[in-house]
Scaffold this active site. Sequence first.
Site, PDB file in Angstrom:
ATOM      1  N   SER A  39     -31.714  -0.384 -33.600  1.00 61.85           N
ATOM      2  CA  SER A  39     -32.778   0.051 -32.711  1.00 61.85           C
ATOM      3  C   SER A  39     -34.080   0.026 -33.482  1.00 61.85           C
ATOM      4  O   SER A  39     -34.081   0.127 -34.714  1.00 61.85           O
ATOM      5  CB  SER A  39     -32.463   1.473 -32.234  1.00 61.85           C
ATOM      6  OG  SER A  39     -33.631   2.217 -31.984  1.00 61.85           O
ATOM      7  N   ARG A  73     -32.035 -36.143   2.010  1.00 56.69           N
ATOM      8  CA  ARG A  73     -32.445 -35.435   0.772  1.00 56.69           C
ATOM      9  C   ARG A  73     -33.352 -34.320   1.247  1.00 56.69           C
ATOM     10  O   ARG A  73     -34.353 -34.582   1.912  1.00 56.69           O
ATOM     11  CB  ARG A  73     -33.187 -36.362  -0.188  1.00 56.69           C
ATOM     12  CG  ARG A  73     -33.459 -35.733  -1.574  1.00 56.69           C
ATOM     13  CD  ARG A  73     -33.921 -36.771  -2.584  1.00 56.69           C
ATOM     14  NE  ARG A  73     -32.993 -37.885  -2.626  1.00 56.69           N
ATOM     15  CZ  ARG A  73     -33.320 -39.168  -2.450  1.00 56.69           C
ATOM     16  NH1 ARG A  73     -34.578 -39.520  -2.312  1.00 56.69           N
ATOM     17  NH2 ARG A  73     -32.386 -40.098  -2.454  1.00 56.69           N
ATOM     18  N   LYS A 133     -28.460   4.115 -34.860  1.00 52.10           N
ATOM     19  CA  LYS A 133     -27.906   3.427 -33.704  1.00 52.10           C
ATOM     20  C   LYS A 133     -26.987   2.264 -34.064  1.00 52.10           C
ATOM     21  O   LYS A 133     -27.318   1.450 -34.919  1.00 52.10           O
ATOM     22  CB  LYS A 133     -29.037   2.905 -32.816  1.00 52.10           C
ATOM     23  CG  LYS A 133     -29.474   3.866 -31.726  1.00 52.10           C
ATOM     24  CD  LYS A 133     -28.293   4.293 -30.856  1.00 52.10           C
ATOM     25  CE  LYS A 133     -28.705   4.889 -29.540  1.00 52.10           C
ATOM     26  NZ  LYS A 133     -29.024   3.911 -28.552  1.00 52.10           N
ATOM     27  N   ASN A 175     -25.482   0.112 -31.391  1.00 48.59           N
ATOM     28  CA  ASN A 175     -25.280  -0.169 -29.980  1.00 48.59           C
ATOM     29  C   ASN A 175     -24.230  -1.262 -29.774  1.00 48.59           C
ATOM     30  O   ASN A 175     -24.167  -2.204 -30.566  1.00 48.59           O
ATOM     31  CB  ASN A 175     -26.601  -0.617 -29.346  1.00 48.59           C
ATOM     32  CG  ASN A 175     -27.603   0.514 -29.275  1.00 48.59           C
ATOM     33  OD1 ASN A 175     -27.248   1.643 -28.986  1.00 48.59           O
ATOM     34  ND2 ASN A 175     -28.869   0.203 -29.549  1.00 48.59           N
TER      35      ASN A 175
END
Lengths: 462, 462, 462, 462
Positions: free
Chosen positions: D291, D330, D297, D299
């Site tokens: 972080s 088209r 952290k 994560n």
Amino acid sequence: MTSTEHSESVSASADFGLLSPQWVGSAVAEATSDSAVLTAMVDVEVALVRAYETLGIAPAGMSVIVRAVADTAPFDLADIALRARSGGNPVIPLVKDLRAAVAAANADAASWVHRGATSQDILDTALMLVASRSIALILADAEACVHALAGLADHHRRSIMAARTLTQHGVPTTFGLKAAGWLGGVSEARKRLASTQFPVQWGGAGGTQASFEMLGGAGTGARLSDAIAATIGLASPPMPWQTQRAPVTRVGDALATLLDALGTVSSDVLVLARPEIAELSEPSSPGRGGSSAMPQKQNPILSVLIQSAARKAPGLAAELHRSANAVDERPDGAWHVEWQSLRELLRLAGGATAIAAELLAGLVVHPDAMLRNLRSSGPLIVAERLMLEFGPVVGSARMQELVSQTAADPGSDLAGALRAEPALEGVSNATIEEALYPIAYLGDAELLIDRALAAAVLEVQS
Amino acid sequence: MTSTEHSESVSASADFGLLSPQWVGSAVAEATSDSAVLTAMVDVEVALVRAYETLGIAPAGMSVIVRAVADTAPFDLADIALRARSGGNPVIPLVKDLRAAVAAANADAASWVHRGATSQDILDTALMLVASRSIALILADAEACVHALAGLADHHRRSIMAARTLTQHGVPTTFGLKAAGWLGGVSEARKRLASTQFPVQWGGAGGTQASFEMLGGAGTGARLSDAIAATIGLASPPMPWQTQRAPVTRVGDALATLLDALGTVSSDVLVLARPEIAELSEPSSPGRGGSSAMPQKQNPILSVLIQSAARKAPGLAAELHRSANAVDERPDGAWHVEWQSLRELLRLAGGATAIAAELLAGLVVHPDAMLRNLRSSGPLIVAERLMLEFGPVVGSARMQELVSQTAADPGSDLAGALRAEPALEGVSNATIEEALYPIAYLGDAELLIDRALAAAVLEVQS
Amino acid sequence: MTSTEHSESVSASADFGLLSPQWVGSAVAEATSDSAVLTAMVDVEVALVRAYETLGIAPAGMSVIVRAVADTAPFDLADIALRARSGGNPVIPLVKDLRAAVAAANADAASWVHRGATSQDILDTALMLVASRSIALILADAEACVHALAGLADHHRRSIMAARTLTQHGVPTTFGLKAAGWLGGVSEARKRLASTQFPVQWGGAGGTQASFEMLGGAGTGARLSDAIAATIGLASPPMPWQTQRAPVTRVGDALATLLDALGTVSSDVLVLARPEIAELSEPSSPGRGGSSAMPQKQNPILSVLIQSAARKAPGLAAELHRSANAVDERPDGAWHVEWQSLRELLRLAGGATAIAAELLAGLVVHPDAMLRNLRSSGPLIVAERLMLEFGPVVGSARMQELVSQTAADPGSDLAGALRAEPALEGVSNATIEEALYPIAYLGDAELLIDRALAAAVLEVQS
Amino acid sequence: MTSTEHSESVSASADFGLLSPQWVGSAVAEATSDSAVLTAMVDVEVALVRAYETLGIAPAGMSVIVRAVADTAPFDLADIALRARSGGNPVIPLVKDLRAAVAAANADAASWVHRGATSQDILDTALMLVASRSIALILADAEACVHALAGLADHHRRSIMAARTLTQHGVPTTFGLKAAGWLGGVSEARKRLASTQFPVQWGGAGGTQASFEMLGGAGTGARLSDAIAATIGLASPPMPWQTQRAPVTRVGDALATLLDALGTVSSDVLVLARPEIAELSEPSSPGRGGSSAMPQKQNPILSVLIQSAARKAPGLAAELHRSANAVDERPDGAWHVEWQSLRELLRLAGGATAIAAELLAGLVVHPDAMLRNLRSSGPLIVAERLMLEFGPVVGSARMQELVSQTAADPGSDLAGALRAEPALEGVSNATIEEALYPIAYLGDAELLIDRALAAAVLEVQS
């Protein structure tokens, strides 16, 4: 409450399809109604009791009793729907009512109702059953579409029209080839839908089939799955699919693919039925296509309804995929999104396919208008050919110049200009004339129609 | 057909919300039922006749007759729904039945029914009326949510808990601040919804208001629009909005925004009510949250239902935007997609807001569990502070090292390590102790709660 | 690696907009490029340091140093993008590089870089800044569209054409009124977009602003938010909006609304520029609208590109709503979906609005073709009027019969049939003639154009 | 402009994946870059020239020249992208540059470049080639996932944990069975993706293959399609699929299905890696999961990135379906939506599968935490069993009462209560004890793991 009162109170909160002209009154609407869903849940519950009997776990005769009670029990749909809020699904109140009704007839039989099962087993399997029944109806209409399209493709092999790209005339084509393209799309989508499997979901409370194992020993869950599948005509998968939702997304993808193909048909009809183009008309029927304001109106309402159904399908199929990113052994919201999304997708496909069958059976083709519109482009409709045939001789910059002059002044004489072009001195007038015939520039249109017809026949048979 | 038979046949194809526990039985479900839509269409038709009277175009007394007949006419919803297929919308059969019923009472009055109007005028205006009536109900429940949330935010100013980012503990926060965030989201969404306008659509067949001009001279269309709006409580816009659908998308966006905010509440409750976290519980109610298999189950079913409603909203709001890319003076499919999409969005918002009001009024908060979970992170919950406070002295690389050691070995003594750190020699133990108190690192949580409460009060009043 | 090698390796994996003709080369493409996003992140980081100075927390002069270093630092975008994977966002590697570069110049200044901030603060605020800068560009083009549309509406007040509903001719209208409808849609969408707020996101790691409070005392977070907002020209909200994402969805909804309105313009142009209709042409430009195969092609490519942009917008706006159902204090996936979705939506809106400004400035209107097409419907184009005017006399069943006969046989003489109708004996031929003039059935078209012009002027001024 | 300047100007508007950590730097990112798309378009153009040679239409040696020139031609991607706006697709400027480059080497060879082809032939086929090449990379990573999952399922057959439904503990299961469920989802999705066909699109300007027929006689279009397919390794379909887009939607559906399955894995990991649950951890890697604010952290960033990729997939697959409702030969906008949607879907699938392979290879399982969490539910985790086993004896109302008492008071002694229950007098303590062992209520978990392993092996081989 008298039955009249009840009917009124029911009407006050019930839906009759007032805002869904795409599918109201269709066979699939009935096959997916709340009543049909309830029937399917009951069918699964009865099939479970019967499976217990087949495996020798429950005494014989139980399922007949449950079936008989279920067939006459006055289930109150509106009430069950309301009570579904407590636990978040309709199986819980249904089982309560069913057990009570059976218990009134036979206490032993009641003890086998829903035994060892969890709500998800019943609801997932019931929705697969509803999907399977609905898709059988859809396939019949899809086959009618395929036959009508094959007829159109074959019949209009020489109905010459302008191929349009980015809205503008491109080169010549035939309506037969356009119909062959539609045929390819619809028949391939039909085939994919026909090959879809509808597996029983049978995992018990947490996917371990532990309750069933406890009641009948190792492998009982799988055997029940097989027996239930056999009774109600579904497939029995290798494992429960509690949070592996490919069985649901596959149905959704196949339905969306069919609606894509039908949507394409309707998109083309809506353009070609514009009054300035007028190459196609919808089959007329007294009162159809009318307006509340304009008495002359004959709206292409079949195509409008197909188109609106086709527009909604991708979003619904996407919701099924979003629900397939599922957590735990039963997710906390994603599962609940599936039910109504799948049902609406079935209904839209059911309604649109039925409408398309009617549209295609009676589609009115105007080859004269096709020819008139094509001719309005003059020699420009074969400009590609002129560039290919004469460009190497004249030079492509010069050919582009000649074509651009014609585009700028539609009244100019391109044939004359080509004949006067020094570099084309040695080219006969007949050659130049032929190069300017649209009919002589249809390429392999017929051959491609043959291929499409052959492929569609194979697919209908498979 | 006797009424009992009718009731049964109606049940066979009608929907009672069996697969929609998100909204079945809610006030909005009733306000958006087929019956309510029919009532709204009739209200618009009656308002038109009355407007003709007000403008002196129709003789006085006509609208009273139409109203009286409409109130007692036995409209057959299921039949009108079926007949809606011919023209693609329910106005055409309704007008036919209404005219016939009025004609039986008074031929003159019948001649003013739907006079000069087109189906889109009636259906668009009726759906705006349904939306307006539904949103009044939703706003009441949203206000209840706002009040409950304000209470939670205020009451739990000091209920300390872990702020979680990317699922992991970050820094300390309070449940009050979390509730203040929910409050901000819900109250702002409520305000946006409350400011939504519901304009009458009044263009006549092609948007020129020509039929009205013919009947009453220049400006009649606009005057009718004003008069109708006044009668049924909607707004009168500067122009018809036949293919300019922002009035519809704006409602959709506002509903989706409310469901986003409620979805966020439910997402948090679903995480925090997990048994291992157990910081929140849903209010209990006999039988609620039960399972058909597991007798111990107390599922957070209110949040599950809110969550599933919130998940469906963005897709429905997007369909409204897709329909707003409209062609011609009335598009060939896009318009038909709106009706059911808007209704389902109203229902989901109505159901979810009612459920959320119940959830938030009774939400059980467990500050002890919040504290216990927070403490389980030990000093790491204030690692950011340690880095900010001691990093400049110790060096951030060294601080990161100390933090990483603690993360690797949760049993290690970070306080001791800090005290032993040479660079922190001059820092008192008390300073280090305080830096490690989570409660001392709540920043401006209370101030932000105050701001949220103040903003929400302002918004409810506005 | 030499710069040439680097350029090549960069090219190998970079995108230049090859598959995005909707927006490649537009001003918004540049304003939303990776480079522009990086610039915005740096701007936010510098604004933070400056805010610390303004509040007297950091010593004066720090932000000037950071700004100077940032302006010359050779940030390697491709490398930062790669390193963003580790932490899941580009702020982390950017801060590392920025701190290192600043530290090389001034260690004190480096200590204030990103101090107390969290990645989300920077990225959310930077994306708001990118949105704000992009929308300023979009608004300029939208105003150009509004002016061009006002001109078309005013100029074509009497250019009579068929109003088309469900693809078929309905009643007469004017191209001026159609343009007025477009004008209403675009100007209202422009107004909504112009009133969008772009708030700074400033919560710190967990939304408590604790790091800021620690550095500067109570209320520091809010004061920093105010100061940063003032520096970079955004709004400062009452609270952080970490998981309350209405600021993002509101931008998305407003952009989608603008693209709906532009999509409607392009849908109409694409129909009306079909060769059989030929009522409108796109402005020509050398080489534009060409084909690689067909030298005569002049495709309405501006409308095709606007249309394709408009089709993608609702899905992207819906992703933003889905991300707004967010969990915890920073969600575990939803947040990461926003970035690219918002950027693509900005680009599509930017590209489409610029293209629309070009299209509308040069749109070629063919009033003669409009008249010719209208006349092709003969008297049926005023069938509504005939029904309203003569229906009460002749009876509506009989009028419907006369109209239906004409519809069935376009060559029949409706005027003659009306004159011969016994019930119309007393009606003068002149009255019948006038009833059949389309120009006499334009209702309040001009009045509505005046209203639209007045409303648009007000909106541009507001 | 020097190469440095060019590099800088390119950087200013190019994208390097800064906002797409889901796929930046992945093999598929490179395989789908603008450069890779250009390469694929060139490959198709070269294959066409070679096909003309193979069929004896072009003189031998032409394709070698074109290939050689193309390999060294300094195509300017950014410039081609800009010039793509004129005609709305990148083929037109590419062909111009390629022709010019080849003409400089050999005029004859230049005349065969793109001869008879249309932009859609090249771009559709090139995107199928890009999809095919990307999916080969994705399949390799998907196989790695399958192998890792098979290992987890097999290894954790006896790692008992709580099955969670609607977030709450349900019954016991094993992590092996959970991994087996993941395995089933991923291996089935892999199989479906592996069976996807990538057909050449070869219709010429309007789908009739007329230009090819003109150059080589009847059937030339089909033979060219076969030859091109053989050269570049794609399939040759029975017909062109200009507006029948199932080849594209099928790829999209298969990719979405794979991302659903991977999304499910990530959803589970994100829940189970929450610190209060802590049953799983992501493999650690230096710096990963960090972080910018919180040094502690870690994560679960791999799962966050997979989750965010999975969330975007359904919307993109839905855009492909919407584009498959195509008009004319088209369509006027729908086709242009496909390109970027398909590419982004490939990238998300490519990135997510590569990340998932890394996640699953190193997933850290904590059986001790699984057991601890399971035990926290006490005897309630086997409440279903108690109900099934003792309910018939004790009565289900009484059993529900006993279970509810335990739920209300987690400290209460359910074993004792059961022993004291009069109706269970004849049941041995050992039987009661065993009924309370979670390990004794795993049902057929192992058998289901065996089935999943067997099915996955079969699917990898197929």
